[in-house]
Design an enzyme around this catalytic site. Structure first.
Site, mmCIF file in Angstrom:
data_model
loop_
_atom_site.group_PDB
_atom_site.id
_atom_site.type_symbol
_atom_site.label_atom_id
_atom_site.label_comp_id
_atom_site.label_asym_id
_atom_site.label_seq_id
_atom_site.Cartn_x
_atom_site.Cartn_y
_atom_site.Cartn_z
ATOM 1 N N LYS A 189 0.860 -1.180 0.000
ATOM 2 C CA LYS A 189 0.000 0.000 0.000
ATOM 3 C C LYS A 189 0.897 1.232 0.000
ATOM 4 O O LYS A 189 1.675 1.448 0.928
ATOM 5 C CB LYS A 189 -0.919 0.013 1.222
ATOM 6 N N LYS B 96 -2.148 -1.555 -3.751
ATOM 7 C CA LYS B 96 -2.998 -0.365 -3.738
ATOM 8 C C LYS B 96 -2.120 0.869 -3.862
ATOM 9 O O LYS B 96 -1.131 0.972 -3.121
ATOM 10 C CB LYS B 96 -3.791 -0.326 -2.429
#
Length: 331
Positions: A198, A253
């Site tokens: 992320k 992400k």
């Protein structure tokens, strides 16, 4: 390979049937996960920066879940939007038995037992400072005490009936701690979807507004725990650690700007790999479509197909219900 004119790659592109026969990547409804925001208020509340996305009461969530089930979308991901008055520096409402996510999970599993329910495990919607963890006097995020809090949150979600807990905080060691706690509580079949790669991305702005953490975060940032967008090898290290600690699935992400990371993760580990088409990506497509600059349906489906081509096994996308309908219509 013979040279031109014997080799004419356009031959296989001439007709739809031959294009279909040689198609390498296919998007289906089975690849879609629908992120939803559930709030304490009655009814629905539009998210201004994400056209078509709304915060939902639990009653309205059940109506949306019914649509998802009818369209055969496999799972929803829940993000809680608590009342501001309940927020504290330690985010303790995140693990209350009567918390908004816990109540939503119980309602969903009672009404739609076959629908997969994934819950976000992170403290930022519940803290007064908008960070994903507990902070010291300098504002630095304390890793280990945050992990203790995340364990409580994850256990409360699993006990409510969540099928998958998805730690999105990027604290070191939290997957192993959560896995150990789940085993200790006998919750051996609760899966962990780790947000392993992320990035500290500029594409999260609309999401933070949706969950109510943007105002609290202010001019702060998350650079001390989310990954540097410049790094690729580091993502493989993070994924390896999370898998070793007990993750069942891993996440990259954001999505489109990080397709190279998706491909590297899938090629290296060959495990269930997911990608999040984040709020900023969605908002850009919506804005361009509303201005008449692109065909929204065609562009959205192309983006989702790109995730599959890069190696993703599934996509968290705010287009999930629309895409399922388009696929049914023969997009």
């Amino acid at each position: 390979m013979s040279s031109y004119p014997h080799a004419r790659p356009r031959r296989m592109r001439r007709d739809e049937f031959s294009r279909r026969l040689m198609r390498e990547s296919v998007l289906t409804t089975n690849d879609l996960i629908y992120p939803v925001f559930v709030h304490e208020r009655d009814g629905r509340e539009a998210v201004a920066s994400m056209p078509g996305v709304e915060r939902l009461s639990i009653d309205e969530l059940l109506r949306v879940a019914e649509q998802a089930a009818e369209l055969r979308v496999p799972a929803l991901t829940l993000f809680g939007v608590p009342d501001v008055a309940g927020k504290t520096a330690d985010g303790a409402i995140a693990w209350r038995e009567d918390g908004i996510v816990q109540r939503a999970v119980r309602a969903l599993k009672q009404r739609f037992p076959e629908l997969g329910v994934i819950t976000d495990v992170a403290l930022d919607p519940y803290t007064t400072h908008g960070q994903d963890g507990l902070i010291d006097d300098t504002g630095y995020i304390l890793n280990d005490v945050t992990v203790d809090a995340l364990v409580k949150q994850a256990i409360s979600h699993a006990q409510a009936g969540a099928d998958v807990v998805a730690p999105s905080d990027m604290m070191d060691g939290r997957i192993g701690a959560i896995r150990g706690a789940l085993e200790g509580e006998g919750l051996v079949n609760t899966r962990i979807l780790a947000y392993s790669a992320k990035y500290a991305s500029a594409y999260y702005g609309p999401f933070r507004s949706a969950v109510g953490s943007a105002a609290a975060l202010g001019k702060g940032n998350k650079h001390t725990y989310q990954m540097d967008p410049a790094n690729s090898d580091e993502a493989l290290t993070e994924v390896a650690l999370d898998l070793d600690e007990g993750a069942d699935m891993v996440m990259v992400k954001p999505g489109l700007p990080y397709l190279d990371i998706v491909r590297r993760v899938k090629d290296e580990f060959r495990v269930p790999t997911y990608v999040y088409q984040v709020s900023g990506e969605y908002a850009m497509l919506k804005a361009a479509a509303q201005n008449g600059w692109l065909d929204e349906r065609a562009a959205a489906m192309e983006a989702l197909l790109a995730f599959k081509r890069a190696g993703a096994d599934g996509v968290l996308t705010y287009y999930a219900l629309d895409a399922a309908r388009w696929l049914r219509e023969g997009a």
